[in-house]
Every structure is written in structure tokens, then in C-alpha cells.
Design an enzyme around this catalytic site. Structure first.
Site, PDB file in Angstrom:
ATOM      1  N   TYR A 138       0.858  -1.199   0.000  1.00  0.00           N
ATOM      2  CA  TYR A 138       0.000   0.000   0.000  1.00  0.00           C
ATOM      3  C   TYR A 138       0.886   1.238   0.000  1.00  0.00           C
ATOM      4  O   TYR A 138       1.749   1.397   0.862  1.00  0.00           O
ATOM      5  CB  TYR A 138      -0.924   0.019   1.222  1.00  0.00           C
ATOM      6  CG  TYR A 138      -1.929   1.152   1.146  1.00  0.00           C
ATOM      7  CD1 TYR A 138      -3.198   0.942   0.617  1.00  0.00           C
ATOM      8  CD2 TYR A 138      -1.602   2.441   1.574  1.00  0.00           C
ATOM      9  CE1 TYR A 138      -4.112   1.981   0.526  1.00  0.00           C
ATOM     10  CE2 TYR A 138      -2.504   3.489   1.466  1.00  0.00           C
ATOM     11  CZ  TYR A 138      -3.756   3.249   0.942  1.00  0.00           C
ATOM     12  OH  TYR A 138      -4.664   4.279   0.827  1.00  0.00           O
ATOM     13  N   GLN A 200     -10.926   0.086   1.258  1.00  0.00           N
ATOM     14  CA  GLN A 200     -11.327  -0.827   0.183  1.00  0.00           C
ATOM     15  C   GLN A 200     -10.121  -1.493  -0.471  1.00  0.00           C
ATOM     16  O   GLN A 200     -10.201  -2.643  -0.932  1.00  0.00           O
ATOM     17  CB  GLN A 200     -12.185  -0.114  -0.866  1.00  0.00           C
ATOM     18  CG  GLN A 200     -11.554   1.065  -1.571  1.00  0.00           C
ATOM     19  CD  GLN A 200     -11.791   2.386  -0.856  1.00  0.00           C
ATOM     20  OE1 GLN A 200     -12.011   2.418   0.347  1.00  0.00           O
ATOM     21  NE2 GLN A 200     -11.769   3.491  -1.607  1.00  0.00           N
ATOM     22  N   ASN A 223      -3.670   6.277   6.062  1.00  0.00           N
ATOM     23  CA  ASN A 223      -4.428   7.100   7.007  1.00  0.00           C
ATOM     24  C   ASN A 223      -5.152   6.225   8.027  1.00  0.00           C
ATOM     25  O   ASN A 223      -4.963   5.002   8.086  1.00  0.00           O
ATOM     26  CB  ASN A 223      -5.400   8.016   6.252  1.00  0.00           C
ATOM     27  CG  ASN A 223      -6.434   7.218   5.453  1.00  0.00           C
ATOM     28  OD1 ASN A 223      -6.677   6.036   5.697  1.00  0.00           O
ATOM     29  ND2 ASN A 223      -7.059   7.869   4.478  1.00  0.00           N
ATOM     30  N   SER A 246       5.246   9.764  12.949  1.00  0.00           N
ATOM     31  CA  SER A 246       6.692   9.621  12.960  1.00  0.00           C
ATOM     32  C   SER A 246       7.330  10.418  14.097  1.00  0.00           C
ATOM     33  O   SER A 246       6.702  11.310  14.682  1.00  0.00           O
ATOM     34  CB  SER A 246       7.259  10.084  11.617  1.00  0.00           C
ATOM     35  OG  SER A 246       8.578   9.650  11.445  1.00  0.00           O
ATOM     36  N   GLN A 268      11.335  16.251  10.805  1.00  0.00           N
ATOM     37  CA  GLN A 268      10.390  15.272  11.361  1.00  0.00           C
ATOM     38  C   GLN A 268       9.023  15.893  11.533  1.00  0.00           C
ATOM     39  O   GLN A 268       7.993  15.286  11.206  1.00  0.00           O
ATOM     40  CB  GLN A 268      10.911  14.782  12.707  1.00  0.00           C
ATOM     41  CG  GLN A 268      10.309  13.474  13.151  1.00  0.00           C
ATOM     42  CD  GLN A 268      10.620  12.363  12.181  1.00  0.00           C
ATOM     43  OE1 GLN A 268      11.762  12.173  11.787  1.00  0.00           O
ATOM     44  NE2 GLN A 268       9.621  11.628  11.755  1.00  0.00           N
ATOM     45  N   HIS A 271       6.257  16.125   8.713  1.00  0.00           N
ATOM     46  CA  HIS A 271       5.544  14.934   8.266  1.00  0.00           C
ATOM     47  C   HIS A 271       4.057  15.006   8.574  1.00  0.00           C
ATOM     48  O   HIS A 271       3.210  14.631   7.768  1.00  0.00           O
ATOM     49  CB  HIS A 271       6.110  13.683   8.949  1.00  0.00           C
ATOM     50  CG  HIS A 271       7.235  13.048   8.211  1.00  0.00           C
ATOM     51  ND1 HIS A 271       7.084  12.481   6.972  1.00  0.00           N
ATOM     52  CD2 HIS A 271       8.541  12.881   8.549  1.00  0.00           C
ATOM     53  CE1 HIS A 271       8.247  11.985   6.578  1.00  0.00           C
ATOM     54  NE2 HIS A 271       9.147  12.232   7.504  1.00  0.00           N
ATOM     55  N   GLU A 336      11.628   6.057  17.137  1.00  0.00           N
ATOM     56  CA  GLU A 336      11.673   5.517  15.775  1.00  0.00           C
ATOM     57  C   GLU A 336      13.031   5.855  15.142  1.00  0.00           C
ATOM     58  O   GLU A 336      13.706   4.990  14.572  1.00  0.00           O
ATOM     59  CB  GLU A 336      10.548   6.131  14.952  1.00  0.00           C
ATOM     60  CG  GLU A 336      10.536   5.704  13.495  1.00  0.00           C
ATOM     61  CD  GLU A 336       9.510   6.479  12.690  1.00  0.00           C
ATOM     62  OE1 GLU A 336       9.218   6.057  11.553  1.00  0.00           O
ATOM     63  OE2 GLU A 336       8.998   7.514  13.185  1.00  0.00           O
ATOM     64  N   HIS A 337      13.421   7.124  15.238  1.00  0.00           N
ATOM     65  CA  HIS A 337      14.711   7.589  14.724  1.00  0.00           C
ATOM     66  C   HIS A 337      15.506   8.217  15.871  1.00  0.00           C
ATOM     67  O   HIS A 337      14.970   9.043  16.612  1.00  0.00           O
ATOM     68  CB  HIS A 337      14.523   8.654  13.638  1.00  0.00           C
ATOM     69  CG  HIS A 337      13.619   8.256  12.525  1.00  0.00           C
ATOM     70  ND1 HIS A 337      12.288   8.639  12.474  1.00  0.00           N
ATOM     71  CD2 HIS A 337      13.842   7.499  11.415  1.00  0.00           C
ATOM     72  CE1 HIS A 337      11.734   8.147  11.375  1.00  0.00           C
ATOM     73  NE2 HIS A 337      12.650   7.454  10.724  1.00  0.00           N
ATOM     74  N   ASP A 370      16.001   7.998   5.230  1.00  0.00           N
ATOM     75  CA  ASP A 370      14.663   8.030   4.637  1.00  0.00           C
ATOM     76  C   ASP A 370      14.686   7.692   3.157  1.00  0.00           C
ATOM     77  O   ASP A 370      13.720   7.136   2.627  1.00  0.00           O
ATOM     78  CB  ASP A 370      14.043   9.429   4.805  1.00  0.00           C
ATOM     79  CG  ASP A 370      13.480   9.645   6.193  1.00  0.00           C
ATOM     80  OD1 ASP A 370      13.349   8.656   6.932  1.00  0.00           O
ATOM     81  OD2 ASP A 370      13.174  10.803   6.541  1.00  0.00           O
ATOM     82  N   GLU A 424       1.240 -35.147  30.074  1.00  0.00           N
ATOM     83  CA  GLU A 424       0.272 -34.206  29.513  1.00  0.00           C
ATOM     84  C   GLU A 424      -1.043 -34.884  29.143  1.00  0.00           C
ATOM     85  O   GLU A 424      -1.950 -34.239  28.603  1.00  0.00           O
ATOM     86  CB  GLU A 424       0.875 -33.514  28.282  1.00  0.00           C
ATOM     87  CG  GLU A 424       2.070 -32.629  28.638  1.00  0.00           C
ATOM     88  CD  GLU A 424       2.648 -31.899  27.439  1.00  0.00           C
ATOM     89  OE1 GLU A 424       2.208 -32.169  26.301  1.00  0.00           O
ATOM     90  OE2 GLU A 424       3.538 -31.053  27.633  1.00  0.00           O
ATOM     91  N   HIS A 429       0.173 -39.508  21.455  1.00  0.00           N
ATOM     92  CA  HIS A 429       1.528 -39.004  21.258  1.00  0.00           C
ATOM     93  C   HIS A 429       2.546 -40.056  21.710  1.00  0.00           C
ATOM     94  O   HIS A 429       3.508 -40.371  20.996  1.00  0.00           O
ATOM     95  CB  HIS A 429       1.754 -37.718  22.067  1.00  0.00           C
ATOM     96  CG  HIS A 429       1.256 -36.472  21.412  1.00  0.00           C
ATOM     97  ND1 HIS A 429      -0.077 -36.268  21.143  1.00  0.00           N
ATOM     98  CD2 HIS A 429       1.911 -35.363  20.964  1.00  0.00           C
ATOM     99  CE1 HIS A 429      -0.218 -35.081  20.571  1.00  0.00           C
ATOM    100  NE2 HIS A 429       0.969 -34.511  20.447  1.00  0.00           N
TER     101      HIS A 429
END
Length: 441
Positions: A138, A200, A223, A246, A268, A271, A336-337, A370, A424, A429
């Protein structure tokens, strides 16, 4: 204005607030009808696409994206792919090709190797790695177009050996896809692209339609509708992660350039209004200079409104007593960074336990990672770096154990297996081993 905190008692509270900004925001809205409506809408979309396939996909494209498509228009044509090369500059094409080479070279080093060990008594043990059959990528198309996102998702799948990789991305006005995105896809080896976005698109990838095949793994950011859809289809398919806003955390000493640090914080913040930009520094003078530089650079910033919101709500400068104290706070935040803009960044690397990506030195801004350093830029957010890693070749691979025992080897462990299985209450088994041993005798 970017806030400066010197009172250590407030630091952890503020960092926790920023780290939990997504959960807090959602928590405050749990009774909000709009949020509840979004989740209900996503569930409706998923079920409709699952039942009705292309018909539902086209319906939601018309409803949400205000575009009328026929089933045969969903897939981007070969002529459109060819034409995209005429719409990008030579410099951009060269940059995309360089990024492709760098990213592929890095990810080829990360491919795990299948292995087999031959032990005593003809015991064979091993592990075999195989790619998923189909991967769906995506690529968002909302605030901007992101050819780098195409590369960071497509190239690991290609390196992993996924036989069929397809991409979905929402069309712009006129049913077109951004040319740079189409060129990046082709340079990464993707020819199967569908002009569809939103929940969708995730539904189509997860369940399949008459036109779009069902995949095994879905990766890529989006999103709130895309994120909710990925969360709800997990289990039917694998996903990379549920990406949050981010974030960058910079540790800097008195040797850092305040203008560069300010630019990295803004890189940053631009974003998203919920992006986090944090500086931990041992130098109060640097803190003030960075604060002033941020204000100056915001004046003519093309994304000033969103960037100012991020700085105001989730931007922070903390003056700490030592670099060791900064590392401790960073590990708690698990960014994250993480940028280490200090005189000797390698002196701290062994102390860093939790970070999605670590950028060392004055000449390594996050933008390098990046776009084309090679490591993936799809990284864990909101503290997830404590237990998770970035997207990579492994995202598109699965492994199977290989086990072979000879009659001699089975006989040697038969009693131990019998005892464990009996404890068990799993009689069959135990019998599955006992009968083989008895027959061999």
C-alpha cells in the site's frame, strides 16, 4: 515555540505523554461519534468487498474518492507505465535508480540462509526459509506522493523472492497516479499496480476480488482508515505493523551545529501534525540556539501550519546533566529515529538498547536513511522499538523446521517422549513413538 525543559522531574512525564500521544488521542475520542463511525465504516467496507468483490470496490471508490471507474480501469496499463518515464526529470530518475541500488544492496545482506545440521545417530535438523506467494504493497497518496515508500516496501519483497508483488495506491484527479510513484515501482520490479486506496484497497488485498488477487502479506502506511483496516484483517493476512505518527529524538552536545539540529527537528515535524521532534542536550546554550533556529526556519516553511502544530504539541528540548542521562531517557522513549550529534557517537552506541534506526555523527541526518542509505525507513513508532524492528526481507519470509530421526535415534529418546506425553495426558503421542520402537525390536 519549541519548549525547553530543565526540571528533570517533568521530563519523564512529558516524554511519556509524547510517546503515548496516539493512545491518548484515541482515548479522549473513544466516545466521539466520528471515530466510532470511522471504525464502523471500515468494517462495512471490509465485509462488502469480501462479499461483492469488484462491485464493492468500485462503489467505495466512487463514494470516497469521487471517481467513477470500470473494472478494467482498476489496473494501471502498460502505456501509463511507459508514459510515466516521460514525466519525471533525469535527476529524479537517477536518484530513484541510486536509491534502488543502495536499498537492494543493504537488504541482500539481510536474507537469512536455510541450513541443515547432520548430528549423531543420523539425526537431521534444520530450518528452511521460503517467501510468501503474494505480497500487497500500500502506497499512500494523500498529503503527498512517496516514491521512497514504494522502494522501501517493494525492494525487500523482491529480495525475499516473492513470486508476485502487487501495489495499490489511490488515484488523483483524472484517474492518474503520480509519475514518480509509477517509475519507482517499475525500477523496483513491480508491474502490477491498481488505482485504489483506503480501506477498500486493504479489503481487496486481504480477501481478493475478480480483478485483484488475494495476498498473504500487506505492508505500507496509510491514514486512519487504512490503519484500522490492516488491524482488522490481521490474521486473515500478515501485516508489517500499525504505523503511528513519525518521531525523531536527537542527542546532542556542545559541538553540534544548532542550525542543523533545528532543521532535523523540523524535518520530522513537517511529516504530520502529530509527529514528535525531541532534543536531549547537555548544553543549555545549544538548547536556546536550537529554539531560536527552529522559529526562524518556520517563518517561510511551505508546511508551516502542520509543522508548527507538531512543534507546539509534540516538540521538546530537554537539558540533561550528562550524555548517560540522555541515553537513559532515550531508551525509555524508544524512538523511531535516534540521531547522535555528539563528538564521539560510537562511544554511546553500545548503551543504546531501543531505537528503530540510529544515525551517527554530524553528517548523517535522518533524511539519508529516509531515502537511500539502504536500511528500511519503515520503522516501529510510539515506543514499539522496545520489542519490534523495521520492515525488512524477513517480513516477506516464513521459516519451516526440518526434522529427521533414524530408528536408532528415536529409540534413544523414546522413554523421555513417553514420559512427557503421558504427563500431559496425550496417549496417542506416546503411542506414536512406542509402537515404532516396538516394531523395530
Amino acid at each position: 515555540m519549541l519548549r525547553i525543559i530543565t526540571q528533570q522531574a517533568n521530563v519523564r512525564t512529558e516524554l511519556q505523554r509524547i510517546c503515548e500521544r496516539v493512545q491518548r488521542a484515541e482515548g479522549e475520542r473513544t466516545q466521539d461519534e466520528q471515530l466510532l463511525h470511522k471504525e464502523a465504516t471500515v468494517r462495512e467496507v471490509l465485509q462488502a468487498v469480501k462479499r461483492q468483490g469488484d462491485k464493492a470496490v468500485l462503489h467505495y471508490i466512487a463514494e470516497f474518492d469521487h471517481q467513477t471507474l470500470q473494472p478494467e480501469e482498476l489496473r494501471v496499463t502498460g502505456s501509463e507505465l511507459d508514459a510515466a518515464y516521460q514525466q519525471v526529470s533525469k535527476d529524479l530518475l537517477a536518484a530513484i535508480q541510486l536509491a534502488c541500488r543502495q536499498i537492494e544492496a543493504f537488504h541482500r545482506q539481510r536474507v537469512p540462509k536455510s541450513w541443515v545440521h547432520f548430528g549423531d545417530d543420523e539425526v537431521v535438523l534444520g530450518k528452511r526459509y521460503t517467501p510468501v506467494d503474494r505480497a500487497g504493497l500500500y502506497v499512500p497518496g494523500g498529503r503527498a506522493s512517496y516514491p521512497s515508500t514504494v522502494l522501501m516496501n517493494a525492494i525487500p519483497a523482491k529480495v525475499a523472492g516473492v513470486p508476485r508483488i502487487l501495489m495499490v495506491t489511490p488515484a488523483r484527479g483524472g484517474k492518474t497516479i503520480n509519475s514518480a510513484v509509477l517509475v519507482a515501482a517499475q525500477e523496483a520490479g513491480i508491474q502490477e499496480i491498481y488505482r485504489i486506496g483506503g480501506a477498500q484497497a486493504i479489503a481487496a488485498l486481504a480477501y481478493g476480488t475478480e480483478t485483484i488477487p488475494k495476498v498473504n502479506v500487506i505492508t505500507g502506511p496509510g491514514n486512519i482508515y487504512v490503519t484500522l483496516a490492516k488491524k482488522l484483517v490481521y490474521g486473515t493476512v500478515g501485516i508489517d505493523s500499525l504505523a503511528g505518527p513519525s518521531e525523531v529524538l536527537i542527542i546532542a552536545d556542545q559541538t553540534a551545529n544548532p542550525v542543523h539540529v533545528a532543521t532535523d527537528l523540523l524535518a520530522q515535524a513537517e511529516h504530520d501534525p502529530m509527529a514528535a521532534a525531541i532534543l536531549l542536550t547537555t548544553d543549555a546554550g545549544l538548547a536556546k540556539k536550537v529554539q531560536v533556529a527552529v522559529d526562524r526556519q518556520l517563518v517561510d516553511h511551505p508546511r508551516r501550519i502542520d509543522t508548527e502544530k507538531a512543534i507546539a504539541h509534540y516538540g521538546l528540548i530537554v537539558v540533561v546533566e550528562s550524555l548517560e542521562a540522555a541515553v537513559e531517557l532515550s531508551n525509555e522513549f524508544a524512538p523511531e529515529h535516534l540521531e547522535l550529534e555528539i563528538k564521539d557517537p560510537w562511544s554511546l552506541i553500545s548503551q543504546i538498547r531501543h531505537a528503530g534506526a540510529i544515525f551517527l555523527g554530524y553528517s548523517t541526518p535522518e533524511a539519508v536513511g529516509d531515502y537511500l542509505a539502504g536500511p528500511n525507513h519503515t520503522l516501529p513508532t510510539s515506543g514499539a522499538a522496545r520489542y519490534a524492528s523495521g520492515l525488512g526481507v524477513e517480513t516477506f519470509l516464513k521459516h519451516s523446521s526440518i526434522i529427521q530421526y533414524s530408528p536408532t535415534a528415536l529409540n534413544k529418546v523414546a522413554n523421555a517422549i513417553d514420559s512427557l506425553a503421558t504427563s500431559e495426558g496425550l496417549t496417542s503421542h506416546a503411542d506414536s513413538v512406542r509402537r515404532r520402537v516396538q516394531e523395530a525390536e
